[in-house]
Design an enzyme around this catalytic site. Structure first.
Site, PDB file in Angstrom:
ATOM      1  N   CYS A 103      -8.702   8.408   6.558  1.00 52.54           N
ATOM      2  CA  CYS A 103      -7.782   8.394   7.703  1.00 52.54           C
ATOM      3  C   CYS A 103      -7.532   9.831   8.185  1.00 52.54           C
ATOM      4  CB  CYS A 103      -6.500   7.643   7.368  1.00 52.54           C
ATOM      5  SG  CYS A 103      -5.519   7.235   8.846  1.00 52.54           S
ATOM      6  N   HIS A 212      -8.995   2.660   6.709  1.00 47.60           N
ATOM      7  CA  HIS A 212      -8.517   2.646   5.328  1.00 47.60           C
ATOM      8  C   HIS A 212      -9.357   1.682   4.501  1.00 47.60           C
ATOM      9  CE1 HIS A 212      -4.700   4.901   5.774  1.00 47.60           C
ATOM     10  NE2 HIS A 212      -4.733   4.439   7.014  1.00 47.60           N
ATOM     11  N   GLU A 214      -9.128   1.135   1.414  1.00 55.65           N
ATOM     12  CA  GLU A 214      -8.252   0.502   0.420  1.00 55.65           C
ATOM     13  C   GLU A 214      -7.449  -0.653   1.006  1.00 55.65           C
ATOM     14  OE1 GLU A 214      -5.492   3.462   2.388  1.00 55.65           O
ATOM     15  OE2 GLU A 214      -7.633   3.286   1.931  1.00 55.65           O
TER      16      GLU A 214
END
Length: 238
Positions: A103, A212, A214
């Site tokens: 990011c 992202h 994750e």
């Protein structure tokens, strides 16, 4: 164009601790960025042994270093500088040791960011400037597809999947020129509201994603596993 929310279902991450029998050691740089625990958990699930720390020696010795970032470009740069992250990134890359930005951790790899009319210096690993998206709806928030180039390692097996973005600013041009016979960086693009921007870069030891991983379900887990499999295992005491 942004697609409807929902995690990718077809991509499955495989453990990254493969032929060499031990989990790759990864340091997530602890510079005060929010919600980094989700990054740690995602990397652990993908097969890494993870430490969240700003310790210089641990960051330099790790097989991989992850530089997360959320919020404003200038604030993230200040946090990175405060823990010596600029020197850690520079030294690791000088030795060919892998770094992954996430990011705003991608954005700060460029020369500068321009937010609210204020220009802030970045880490300068890539030429160019991060600017506000030119779209009717900003921020760009939600699931979106990407355009990965042929030969991408990060996107192996997940080129048709969607990833989760949350950002108002982006690098909207790639300005690094080819140097002699050196391998050209692989640049992945995405689009929001008709505005194209850089979604990921693979540039030797330095990789980064605007989205992202994750928060990107199975596709993000597979991408992290792909990155972990590229990490050299450096000498360590047993």
């Amino acid at each position: 164009m942004t697609t409807a929310p929902g995690p990718a279902q077809s991509a499955r991450a495989e453990p990254a601790a493969g032929e060499q029998g031990s989990a790759p050691r990864v340091v997530v740089l602890d510079h005060g960025s929010g919600n980094v625990r989700s990054v740690v958990r995602a990397l652990e699930a993908a097969g890494a042994a993870v430490e969240l720390t700003a310790d210089r020696e641990m960051a330099l010795a790790a097989d991989g270093l992850v530089v997360p970032g959320v919020g404003a470009f200038a604030a993230t740069m200040a946090q990175i500088m405060a823990v010596g992250g600029d020197r850690l990134v520079e030294r690791r890359l000088a030795g060919g040791r892998p770094v992954l930005g996430i990011c705003v951790g991608l954005q700060v790899m460029f020369d500068a960011g321009d937010e609210h009319g204020e220009r802030s210096a970045g880490l300068g690993q890539w030429p160019g400037e991060v600017t506000r998206l030119e779209a009717d709806v900003v921020p760009h928030m939600g699931w979106n597809t990407v355009e990965a180039p042929e030969g991408s390692t990060l996107f192996a097996g997940v080129t048709e999947e969607r990833f989760y973005f949350v950002h108002s600013y982006a690098a909207r041009r790639w300005e690094m020129e080819q140097i002699g016979s050196l391998t050209a960086p692989l640049v992945t693009w995405s689009e929001h509201g008709g505005d194209r921007f850089i979604a990921a870069v693979e540039n030797g030891a330095l990789c980064a994603t605007q989205f992202h991983p994750e928060k990107s379900g199975d596709a993000g887990a597979a991408l992290l596993a792909n990155w972990l499999r590229t990490l050299p295992r450096y000498d360590r005491e047993e």
